[in-house]
Design a protein around this motif. Structure first.
Motif, PDB file in Angstrom:
ATOM      1  N   TYR A  33       0.769  -1.339   0.054  1.00 25.05           N
ATOM      2  CA  TYR A  33       0.436  -0.065   0.372  1.00 25.05           C
ATOM      3  C   TYR A  33       1.117   1.442  -0.023  1.00 25.05           C
ATOM      4  CZ  TYR A  33      -3.301   3.852   1.548  1.00 25.05           C
ATOM      5  OH  TYR A  33      -3.673   4.477   2.016  1.00 25.05           O
ATOM      6  N   LEU A  34       2.370   1.347   0.783  1.00 19.80           N
ATOM      7  CA  LEU A  34       2.540   2.682   1.069  1.00 19.80           C
ATOM      8  C   LEU A  34       3.640   2.814  -0.555  1.00 19.80           C
ATOM      9  CD1 LEU A  34       4.172   2.107   4.770  1.00 19.80           C
ATOM     10  CD2 LEU A  34       2.349   4.130   3.449  1.00 19.80           C
ATOM     11  N   SER A  35       3.938   1.418  -1.425  1.00 20.08           N
ATOM     12  CA  SER A  35       4.576   1.366  -2.499  1.00 20.08           C
ATOM     13  C   SER A  35       3.917   2.021  -3.582  1.00 20.08           C
ATOM     14  CB  SER A  35       5.333   0.439  -2.641  1.00 20.08           C
ATOM     15  OG  SER A  35       5.956   0.430  -3.873  1.00 20.08           O
ATOM     16  N   ARG A  53       1.235   4.453  -2.962  1.00 24.47           N
ATOM     17  CA  ARG A  53       0.635   5.422  -2.820  1.00 24.47           C
ATOM     18  C   ARG A  53       2.138   6.516  -2.749  1.00 24.47           C
ATOM     19  NH1 ARG A  53      -3.856   7.650  -1.254  1.00 24.47           N
ATOM     20  NH2 ARG A  53      -2.898   9.304  -0.094  1.00 24.47           N
ATOM     21  N   ARG A  54       3.311   5.612  -2.714  1.00 24.63           N
ATOM     22  CA  ARG A  54       4.379   6.905  -2.851  1.00 24.63           C
ATOM     23  C   ARG A  54       5.314   6.551  -3.941  1.00 24.63           C
ATOM     24  NH1 ARG A  54       3.619   6.594   2.209  1.00 24.63           N
ATOM     25  NH2 ARG A  54       4.019   8.726   3.521  1.00 24.63           N
ATOM     26  N   ARG A  55       4.439   6.064  -4.811  1.00 25.69           N
ATOM     27  CA  ARG A  55       4.855   5.278  -6.877  1.00 25.69           C
ATOM     28  C   ARG A  55       5.739   6.753  -7.165  1.00 25.69           C
ATOM     29  NH1 ARG A  55      -0.019   5.114 -11.185  1.00 25.69           N
ATOM     30  NH2 ARG A  55      -0.375   6.700  -9.713  1.00 25.69           N
ATOM     31  N   THR A 111       9.127   6.699  -6.168  1.00 24.73           N
ATOM     32  CA  THR A 111       9.734   7.018  -4.591  1.00 24.73           C
ATOM     33  C   THR A 111      11.151   6.247  -4.438  1.00 24.73           C
ATOM     34  OG1 THR A 111       8.578   6.177  -2.786  1.00 24.73           O
ATOM     35  CG2 THR A 111       8.742   9.037  -3.463  1.00 24.73           C
ATOM     36  N   TRP A 112      11.719   6.382  -3.345  1.00 20.48           N
ATOM     37  CA  TRP A 112      13.074   5.572  -3.019  1.00 20.48           C
ATOM     38  C   TRP A 112      12.054   4.017  -2.349  1.00 20.48           C
ATOM     39  CZ3 TRP A 112      13.705   3.961   2.137  1.00 20.48           C
ATOM     40  CH2 TRP A 112      13.448   4.805   2.844  1.00 20.48           C
ATOM     41  N   LEU A 113      10.977   4.153  -1.665  1.00 19.40           N
ATOM     42  CA  LEU A 113      10.753   3.353  -0.934  1.00 19.40           C
ATOM     43  C   LEU A 113       9.666   2.960  -2.149  1.00 19.40           C
ATOM     44  CD1 LEU A 113       9.633   1.982   1.971  1.00 19.40           C
ATOM     45  CD2 LEU A 113       7.239   3.576   1.469  1.00 19.40           C
ATOM     46  N   ASP A 114       9.056   3.413  -3.001  1.00 22.40           N
ATOM     47  CA  ASP A 114       8.152   2.750  -4.335  1.00 22.40           C
ATOM     48  C   ASP A 114       9.808   1.511  -5.107  1.00 22.40           C
ATOM     49  OD1 ASP A 114       6.957   1.033  -6.241  1.00 22.40           O
ATOM     50  OD2 ASP A 114       7.158   2.359  -7.451  1.00 22.40           O
ATOM     51  N   ARG A 167      -0.183  -3.616  -4.518  1.00 23.22           N
ATOM     52  CA  ARG A 167       0.304  -2.577  -4.871  1.00 23.22           C
ATOM     53  C   ARG A 167      -0.298  -2.538  -6.344  1.00 23.22           C
ATOM     54  NH1 ARG A 167       4.410  -1.306  -8.393  1.00 23.22           N
ATOM     55  NH2 ARG A 167       5.480   0.853  -8.469  1.00 23.22           N
ATOM     56  N   ARG A 220      -9.259   5.514   2.171  1.00 20.05           N
ATOM     57  CA  ARG A 220      -8.206   4.931   2.717  1.00 20.05           C
ATOM     58  C   ARG A 220      -8.880   3.568   2.973  1.00 20.05           C
ATOM     59  NH1 ARG A 220      -4.411   7.079   5.801  1.00 20.05           N
ATOM     60  NH2 ARG A 220      -5.067   6.134   8.023  1.00 20.05           N
TER      61      ARG A 220
END
Length: 336
Positions: free
Chosen positions: A120-122, A124-126, A128-131, A223, A249
């Motif tokens: 989910y976080l990946s 939401r932050r498509r 980015t470094w986290l993704d 994702r 959410r």
């Protein structure tokens, strides 16, 4: 909901009946027949004929089928000849089943607890470094063979660092009381907390090894599903109306993205038994996977029967639960 449940349970019964027929046909297709397979290469003709008569293999096929179905219903699959000679195959299954359930539950819990939030976080932050870290990590989880990862983790954390045990379900000097067969639960029930702690230590490495592929699959499906839902008009409408991010959410994004994720989790639970064969063998973890590997090596067909049928039943029961969870997540499924 009741009609939906009954329909699914009837389908489950049909699937199990077909699986039992396939198992019956497989046993009759063994080279030389079931008697020769059980007796071995060094068995005399007289001993083979006696075994054939005692198993009822000299009767007609319909009579053999009826006898086979009766034995399956009674749980009588014969006596082990390789895994634990002299012990009934059903008893071996009952002894080993809690270990594999414990391992599979730990693995799937790890995969879901880490895979769904990170997926989910990946999304939401498509970009980015986290993704990027999440996508690369999931690719590694899928690409690395389970047996290689098992040996690697065992070498680093058990042999070199000595942080965790390298084999078994419990230390040999732990004199714990067995109640349910679940090593982690029995310690809690009897107040032997050292036994539970020791069982958890033995569970870490096999569970992490077994969880890598389900984690990667759950992460990627979550994702992709969240990315699809985030582009839907109803999500943009909810944001334009000024609804709280928490409401969007939980009510609009996660609820609608969960259907493919639940499907994936159900399929992965069924596939865990195949992964457990390698994992349990590397860590000498005495579960069904270890028994299955030994039964194939020793041509223990009595144990193979019960393990194959039990694995299939577990798989269809898990998918039945997945189907029922569909109806709770999306009520439209009940009418299809």
């Amino acid at each position: 909901m009741l009609r939906f449940t009954v329909r699914r349970v009837l389908q489950l019964a049909v699937v199990i009946a077909v699986l039992a027929l396939l198992l019956f046909a497989w046993l009759r297709s063994l080279p030389g027949g079931p008697a020769s397979a059980l007796c071995g290469d060094r068995c005399s003709e007289a001993a083979r004929a006696q075994l054939q008569t005692s198993l009822g293999l000299d009767r007609s096929l319909p009579v053999q089928l009826g006898s086979f179905v009766g034995r399956v219903v009674r749980g009588d699959f014969g006596t082990s000849t390789g895994v634990q000679p002299g012990v009934s195959a059903s008893q071996i299954f009952l002894d080993r089943f809690p270990a594999t359930v414990e391992l599979a539950l730990a693995a799937i819990v790890l995969a879901v607890v880490l895979g769904v939030p990170l997926g989910y976080l990946s999304a939401r932050r498509r970009g980015t470094w986290l993704d990027n870290v999440g996508v690369v990590g999931s690719l590694i989880g899928v690409a690395v063979p389970v047996f290689f990862l098992a040996f690697l983790l065992k070498y680093v954390f058990a042999v070199k660092l000595g942080w965790l045990p390298s084999a078994g379900r419990q230390a040999v000097d732990i004199n714990s009381t067995t109640v349910t067969g679940f090593a982690t639960l029995d310690g809690l029930l009897t107040g032997e907390y050292d036994a539970t702690l020791d069982a958890l230590k033995h569970l870490v490495l096999p569970a992490v090894t077994l969880a890598t592929i389900p984690f990667a699959v759950v992460f990627r499906i979550t994702r992709a599903a969240v990315l699809d839902v985030l582009d839907e008009d109803y999500v943009r409408t909810a944001e334009a109306k000024g609804l709280l991010a928490r409401t969007i959410r939980s009510r609009h994004v996660l609820r609608n993205a969960m259907l493919p994720v639940v499907t994936t989790i159900g399929l992965q639970v069924g596939a865990l038994l195949a992964g457990a064969v390698l994992t349990e063998t590397v860590f000498a973890y005495r579960g069904l996977g270890d028994a299955l590997a030994t039964a194939f090596r020793e041509r223990d067909y009595s144990v193979l029967q019960v393990l194959i049928l039990a694995a299939a039943i577990v798989y269809v029961v898990v998918n039945l639960l997945v189907d029922l969870s569909y109806a709770l997540i999306d009520p439209r499924v009940r009418t299809r």
